[in-house]
Design a protein around this motif. Structure first.
Motif, short mmCIF file in Angstrom:
data_model
loop_
_atom_site.label_atom_id
_atom_site.label_comp_id
_atom_site.label_asym_id
_atom_site.label_seq_id
_atom_site.Cartn_x
_atom_site.Cartn_y
_atom_site.Cartn_z
N GLN A 218 0.74 -1.28 0.08
CA GLN A 218 -0.09 0.03 -0.04
C GLN A 218 0.80 1.28 -0.02
OE1 GLN A 218 -3.34 0.02 -0.26
NE2 GLN A 218 -3.43 2.19 -0.48
N GLY A 219 2.00 1.18 0.59
CA GLY A 219 2.89 2.55 0.72
C GLY A 219 2.25 3.40 1.89
N GLU A 220 3.08 4.56 1.90
CA GLU A 220 2.42 5.51 3.00
C GLU A 220 1.10 6.26 2.50
OE1 GLU A 220 4.67 9.35 3.39
OE2 GLU A 220 6.27 8.34 2.12
N GLN A 221 0.50 6.96 3.25
CA GLN A 221 -0.63 7.86 3.12
C GLN A 221 -0.46 8.72 1.86
OE1 GLN A 221 -4.13 8.73 5.79
NE2 GLN A 221 -2.81 10.71 5.93
N ALA A 222 -1.30 8.62 0.86
CA ALA A 222 -0.99 9.35 -0.31
C ALA A 222 -2.42 10.25 -0.47
CB ALA A 222 -0.77 8.44 -1.42
N ALA A 223 -2.04 11.44 -1.32
CA ALA A 223 -2.98 12.19 -1.87
C ALA A 223 -2.57 12.30 -3.40
CB ALA A 223 -2.92 13.50 -1.35
N TRP A 224 -3.66 11.61 -4.11
CA TRP A 224 -3.62 11.81 -5.52
C TRP A 224 -4.12 13.09 -6.09
CZ3 TRP A 224 -5.15 6.43 -8.39
CH2 TRP A 224 -4.30 5.52 -7.44
N LEU B 286 2.91 21.95 -6.92
CA LEU B 286 3.32 20.52 -6.19
C LEU B 286 3.80 19.76 -7.31
CD1 LEU B 286 -0.11 20.07 -4.51
CD2 LEU B 286 1.78 21.21 -3.53
N ALA B 287 4.94 19.07 -6.63
CA ALA B 287 5.69 18.09 -7.54
C ALA B 287 5.25 16.64 -6.94
CB ALA B 287 6.98 18.16 -7.55
N ASP B 288 5.35 15.54 -7.82
CA ASP B 288 5.35 14.16 -7.27
C ASP B 288 6.06 13.91 -6.20
OD1 ASP B 288 3.67 11.64 -8.28
OD2 ASP B 288 5.73 10.96 -8.28
N GLY B 289 5.61 13.24 -5.27
CA GLY B 289 6.49 12.88 -3.90
C GLY B 289 6.65 13.94 -2.85
N ALA C 59 0.13 13.87 3.72
CA ALA C 59 0.18 12.78 2.53
C ALA C 59 1.24 13.17 1.81
CB ALA C 59 -1.19 12.65 1.98
N LYS C 60 1.80 11.95 1.13
CA LYS C 60 2.57 12.15 0.10
C LYS C 60 1.76 12.30 -1.37
CE LYS C 60 4.62 8.76 -2.01
NZ LYS C 60 5.65 7.36 -2.39
N ALA C 61 2.22 13.48 -2.04
CA ALA C 61 1.53 13.63 -3.28
C ALA C 61 1.85 12.68 -4.42
CB ALA C 61 1.86 15.21 -3.71
N VAL C 62 0.92 12.21 -5.17
CA VAL C 62 0.92 11.46 -6.24
C VAL C 62 0.53 12.22 -7.42
CG1 VAL C 62 0.23 9.17 -7.12
CG2 VAL C 62 0.94 9.21 -4.90
N VAL C 63 1.19 12.86 -8.22
CA VAL C 63 0.76 13.49 -9.36
C VAL C 63 0.37 12.66 -10.39
CG1 VAL C 63 0.85 15.61 -10.78
CG2 VAL C 63 1.69 15.58 -8.47
N THR C 64 -0.86 12.50 -10.83
CA THR C 64 -1.31 11.47 -11.91
C THR C 64 -2.63 12.10 -12.51
OG1 THR C 64 -2.26 9.37 -12.10
CG2 THR C 64 -2.42 10.39 -9.95
N ASP C 65 -2.72 11.67 -13.72
CA ASP C 65 -3.84 11.99 -14.57
C ASP C 65 -5.02 10.90 -14.28
OD1 ASP C 65 -2.82 10.28 -16.19
OD2 ASP C 65 -2.44 11.56 -17.87
N GLU C 66 -4.60 10.05 -13.43
CA GLU C 66 -5.62 8.98 -13.09
C GLU C 66 -6.76 9.60 -12.39
OE1 GLU C 66 -3.85 5.37 -11.70
OE2 GLU C 66 -2.41 5.56 -13.07
N VAL C 67 -6.68 10.70 -11.62
CA VAL C 67 -7.72 11.42 -11.17
C VAL C 67 -7.98 12.45 -11.95
CG1 VAL C 67 -7.51 10.78 -8.56
CG2 VAL C 67 -6.13 12.90 -9.43
N THR C 68 -9.44 12.70 -11.98
CA THR C 68 -10.03 13.89 -12.84
C THR C 68 -9.70 15.10 -12.12
OG1 THR C 68 -11.84 12.42 -12.87
CG2 THR C 68 -12.15 14.95 -13.58
N ARG C 69 -9.35 16.10 -12.93
CA ARG C 69 -9.19 17.62 -12.62
C ARG C 69 -10.38 18.01 -11.54
NH1 ARG C 69 -7.14 23.26 -15.29
NH2 ARG C 69 -6.29 23.62 -13.30
N GLY C 70 -9.72 18.46 -10.47
CA GLY C 70 -10.67 18.98 -9.29
C GLY C 70 -10.90 17.88 -8.33
N VAL C 71 -10.51 16.69 -8.57
CA VAL C 71 -10.78 15.48 -7.48
C VAL C 71 -9.26 15.27 -6.82
CG1 VAL C 71 -11.26 13.24 -7.23
CG2 VAL C 71 -12.35 14.62 -8.82
N VAL C 72 -9.36 15.02 -5.54
CA VAL C 72 -8.14 14.48 -4.56
C VAL C 72 -8.71 13.31 -4.09
CG1 VAL C 72 -6.34 15.02 -2.77
CG2 VAL C 72 -7.46 16.84 -3.92
N LEU C 73 -7.77 12.24 -4.27
CA LEU C 73 -8.12 10.82 -3.50
C LEU C 73 -7.06 10.58 -2.66
CD1 LEU C 73 -8.85 7.72 -5.68
CD2 LEU C 73 -7.11 7.59 -3.61
N THR C 74 -7.51 10.32 -1.24
CA THR C 74 -6.61 9.66 -0.15
C THR C 74 -7.61 8.70 0.19
OG1 THR C 74 -5.81 11.74 0.35
CG2 THR C 74 -5.69 10.31 2.04
N ALA C 75 -7.04 7.43 0.18
CA ALA C 75 -7.61 6.08 0.52
C ALA C 75 -8.09 6.13 1.96
CB ALA C 75 -6.73 4.90 0.04
#
Ligand SMILES: Nc1nc2c(c(=O)[nH]1)N[C@H]1C(S)=C(S)[C@@H](COP(=O)(O)OP(=O)(O)OC[C@H]3O[C@@H](n4cnc5c(=O)[nH]c(N)nc54)[C@H](O)[C@@H]3O)O[C@H]1N2
Ligand SMILES: Nc1nc2c(c(=O)[nH]1)N[C@H]1C(S)=C(S)[C@@H](COP(=O)(O)OP(=O)(O)OC[C@H]3O[C@@H](n4cnc5c(=O)[nH]c(N)nc54)[C@H](O)[C@@H]3O)O[C@H]1N2
Ligand code: SF4
Ligand SMILES: [Mo]
Length: 711
Positions: free
Chosen positions: A620-626, A637-640, A654-670
């Motif tokens: 799973q890794g550490e708590q992240a924010a996509w 913001l940069a990845d990591g 949380a550790k930032a994960v910069v990814t286009d897997e999340v839609t613009r305007g959305v942040v994901l923290t599991a």
């Protein structure tokens, strides 16, 4: 009560292969085989003969024996020796622990009345005996505050029942026959892994698989079409789909005519819900909405699989009501592989009242929803403060919103807290008394499923680890110490099995506890997946017997199903309900918190379980924010980067994960990480709201507006 013959037990100190069923709160309900050597389990595997499990488990449970024998297991009762939350405990005997709990409950009841005691429990195990309703008879008998537990699918279930009645509706295995599959707010490859092969089989046969989700997750990556959507606007999409299907004449007119109620009213309701209107709400191009509606109507049998997250919005209930209209409109119910898949749990003839014993509860006992636990522990709810708390099958510090307030409440020196647990969770750290809980390999249970149509019997494979006991045994001990002597408190597990189901119901024809003791699991007595289409000719368990676009059940107002509330159906929330579905928009994103935080499940944990175990932590890794690249660029913001995700309620690091897997305007923290393993000692439920959705007191976790900045 059916007489209960004693079920056979294997030699717990022997060697060989045993059967078990995964206990976790997961739709897959996997059948397992356990290898045991001289009373010690050495491994678990998926049962290759089980038609749904097909020999595989998952990243959570493959090494279940490491959970069972973890050096961190709680193996004896513990008493707190340091300040609250210090995590300092000493072992004590069961006799002393039970006596201490009974003394404190008795003291609190004498000083403040029974409603000053509150149970908090959820689905650490989903076993019929040890799961959702265990403990209900005990607390009903006490007259303790009734704990309303609407974390998961309560709103969707209310909506579904209003439209379709309590029907299993679909056999998940029949998805192999679908011609068009819409996976709507469900990350199946992480959360319902064993359903995916049936979807993949349909896909190989030429079916199109569509995923509607703000995240291009593991499931979306395998779909033929991923449709990103603005969180909480699914209701607008569903209303627009209805609009297109009706205005373009794509309905199955015969099915609508014979087996549904209220299509004219529905047509009027969606008259203005054009694809252009929905585009503005959802961010999905109007032409895509038209294409989806046309393909869905034409691709018979078509299937919609909704995930649990669909309800976590102010309009979540109405969203499910609108979605549930779609299969009736296009006649999807006619064939196996068509319809709406939510919870096929309704196929199991469970005697919920036998589990909860609602008649023991004094009339008028107050009900507190667990989302309000923080307020309940800080004297902010009418009826007085909570002075004794019992937590079992749950880790509220992590899973409950208002985290700071929950922790502040647990830290009260005048609160007596008892926690039954396998591990010293973030919650158990605050206990006065911790009681060691058994794992599935150490206990008996009957297992239903909310993701397939097989019932299973789980018998112990090994002796208890240390002094761990099952939840049923725990409550037998507590009831004896409190002097509760109704027959239900003296029932053995085998007697409880006999009472927990209507074994003479048609669905269980040919199946008994004894046959299950031999076979381990059995398909309910229903047509096979190639033939299971219970609503081909209507026959819905609604007042009209039809699918109700205009719902008669809604006329009585909103409701929470009794199983989510210690069996109690006494109080209705009283909210008036529109008999037709309508669109309820999410909160806006103007103002200081322009991003929408969602907190779906962690791939490697099951809710917060396993978040303390090294093998799963590594995956799973550490708590992240996509964060979407455009949103990251706006904030430099940069990845990591270590980032702060915050709003007026709280913040997480949380550790930032910069990814286009999340839609613009959305942040994901599991969800799932323990506070104690995060950099900021807080997790998403420190920022999530406590408000209810429109139906069934569902949560509004996904209606969380935040800002993100570099920490
Ligand atoms: N690995 C793993 N498996 C699990 C669990 C776990 O913790 N970990 N938990 C189990 C439990 S208790 C449950 S309830 C199930 C839940 O399993 P799922 O039903 O899959 O639910 P979630 O993972 O909460 O969310 C699913 C998806 O909904 C999306 N989503 C969030 N908000 C919206 C929205 O407004 N609209 C749309 N269209 N999509 C949205 C999220 O991006 C996510 O991809 O999983 C079970 N299985
Ligand atoms: N933000 C946010 N919050 C959420 C969700 C979300 O998606 N986002 N999801 C919600 C949903 S869908 C759910 S289902 C809930 C889940 O909430 P919970 O059911 O509380 O889930 P867990 O965190 O896994 O906690 C279960 C605990 O029970 C313990 N346990 C396991 N077996 C036994 C047993 O036999 N006896 C006893 N006494 N204890 C046992 C485990 O060790 C574990 O600590 O969380 C909800 N909260
Ligand atoms: S957690 Fe779910 S997928 Fe994993 S073994 Fe258990 S039932 Fe199967
Ligand atoms: Mo859940």
């Amino acid at each position: 009560m059916t007489t209960a013959p004693e079920l056979p037990l294997t030699d717990l100190n022997g060697s060989g292969t045993r059967r078990a069923i995964c206990p976790h709160d997961c739709p897959d309900g996997c059948a397992m085989t356990v290898t045991v050597e001289n009373g010690r389990a050495t491994g678990v595997r998926g049962d290759p003969d089980h038609p749904f499990t097909r020999g595989g488990l998952c990243v959570k449970v493959n090494n279940y024996v490491d959970r069972v024998y973890s050096p961190d297991r709680v193996t004896t009762p513990l008493r707190r020796t340091g300040p609250k939350g210090s995590g300092r405990f000493e072992p004590i005997s069961w006799d002393e622990a039970v006596a201490t709990v009974a003394q404190n409950f008795t003291r609190v009841i004498a000083e403040h009345g029974p409603e000053a005691v509150m149970p908090v429990s959820y689905l650490g195990t989903q076993g019929t005996l040890n799961g959702l309703n265990v403990g209900d008879p005990f607390f009903n008998r006490m007259g303790a505050t009734v704990s309303e537990r609407t974390y998961c699918d309560s709103g969707a279930s209310t909506a579904y029942v209003m439209s379709l009645g309590p029907t299993a509706g679909v056999d998940p295995e029949s998805l192999a026959h679908s011609r068009y599959i819409v996976v709507w707010a469900c990350n199946m490859v992480s959360t319902n892994l064993h359903l995916w092969p049936f979807v993949a089989q349909a896909q190989r046969n030429g079916a199109k698989v569509v995923v509607i989700d703000p995240v291009k997750h593991k499931t979306a990556a395998r779909a033929d079409w991923h449709i990103p959507i603005r969180p909480g606007t699914d209701g607008a999409l569903a209303m627009a789909l209805i609009h297109v299907i009706i205005t373009e004449g794509l309905t199955d007119a015969g099915y609508v005519e014979q087996h549904t109620v209220g299509v004219d009213e529905l047509a009027e309701r969606v008259a203005d819900c054009t694809p252009e209107w929905a585009e503005a709400e959802t961010g999905i191009p109007a032409d895509d909405i038209r294409t989806l509606a046309r393909e869905y109507a034409a691709g018979q049998p078509s299937m919609i699989r909704i995930g649990v997250a669909i309800e976590r919005h102010p309009g979540g209930g109405n969203t499910v009501r609108a979605i549930s209209c779609l299969p009736g409109l296009v006649g999807a119910w006619r064939k196996p592989g068509g319809g709406l898949l939510a919870l096929p749990l309704w196929a199991f003839p469970v005697n919920w009242d036998a589990l909860s014993q609602p008649q023991l509860r004094p009339e008028g006992t107050r009900i507190i929803n667990q989302f309000h636990l923080g307020r309940a522990l800080n004297d902010e709810i009418e009826g007085g403060n909570v002075h004794a708390l019992m937590v079992y099958n749950s880790n509220p510090v992590v899973v409950c919103p208002d985290q700071e307030k929950v922790v502040a409440g647990l830290a009260r020196e005048d609160l007596f807290t008892v926690v039954s647990e396998q591990f010293l969770t973030d919650t158990a750290q605050y206990a006065d008394i911790v009681l060691p809980a058994a794992t599935q390999l150490e206990q008996t249970d009957v297992m239903f499923s909310w993701g397939h149509l097989y019932i299973g019997l789980n018998r112990p494979s090994i002796p208890p680890v240390g002094e761990a006991v099952s939840n049923t045994e725990l409550f037998r001990r507590l009831a004896a110490a409190m002097g509760y002597d109704e027959p239900c408190f003296r029932m053995t597990d085998d007697e409880m099995i006999a009472a927990a189901y209507d074994w003479s119901a048609p669905a269980l024809e040919g199946i008994t506890p004894e046959t299950l003791a031999e076979t381990g699991w059995a398909r309910l007595n229903l047509p096979g997946p190639d033939a299971y289409a219970p609503h081909a000719e209507g026959g819905f368990p609604t007042p009209s017997g039809k699918q109700e676009f205009v719902s008669a059940a809604a006329a009585g107002g909103d409701f929470v199903l009794p199983l989510f509330r210690q069996g109690s159906n006494e109080f209705q929330p009283g909210g008036e309900v529109d008999p037709l579905p309508r669109y309820v928009p999410p909160a806006g994103t103007d103002g200081p918190y322009p991003l929408n935080l969602i907190s779906p499940k962690s791939h490697a944990y099951i809710n917060s379980s396993y978040a303390n175990l090294p093998a799963q932590q590594r995956v799973q890794g550490e708590q992240a924010a996509w964060v979407n690249p455009a949103d990251a660029a706006d904030r430099d913001l940069a990845d990591g980067d270590l980032v702060r995700v915050f709003n007026e309620r709280g913040a997480v690091l949380a550790k930032a994960v910069v990814t286009d897997e999340v839609t613009r305007g959305v942040v994901l923290t599991a969800m799932g990480a323990w506070r104690s393993n995060t950099k900021g000692q807080s997790t998403v439920n420190a920022i999530n709201p406590t408000g209810f959705a429109d139906l069934g007191h569902a949560p509004t976790f996904s209606d969380t507006k935040v800002q993100v900045e570099r920490a």
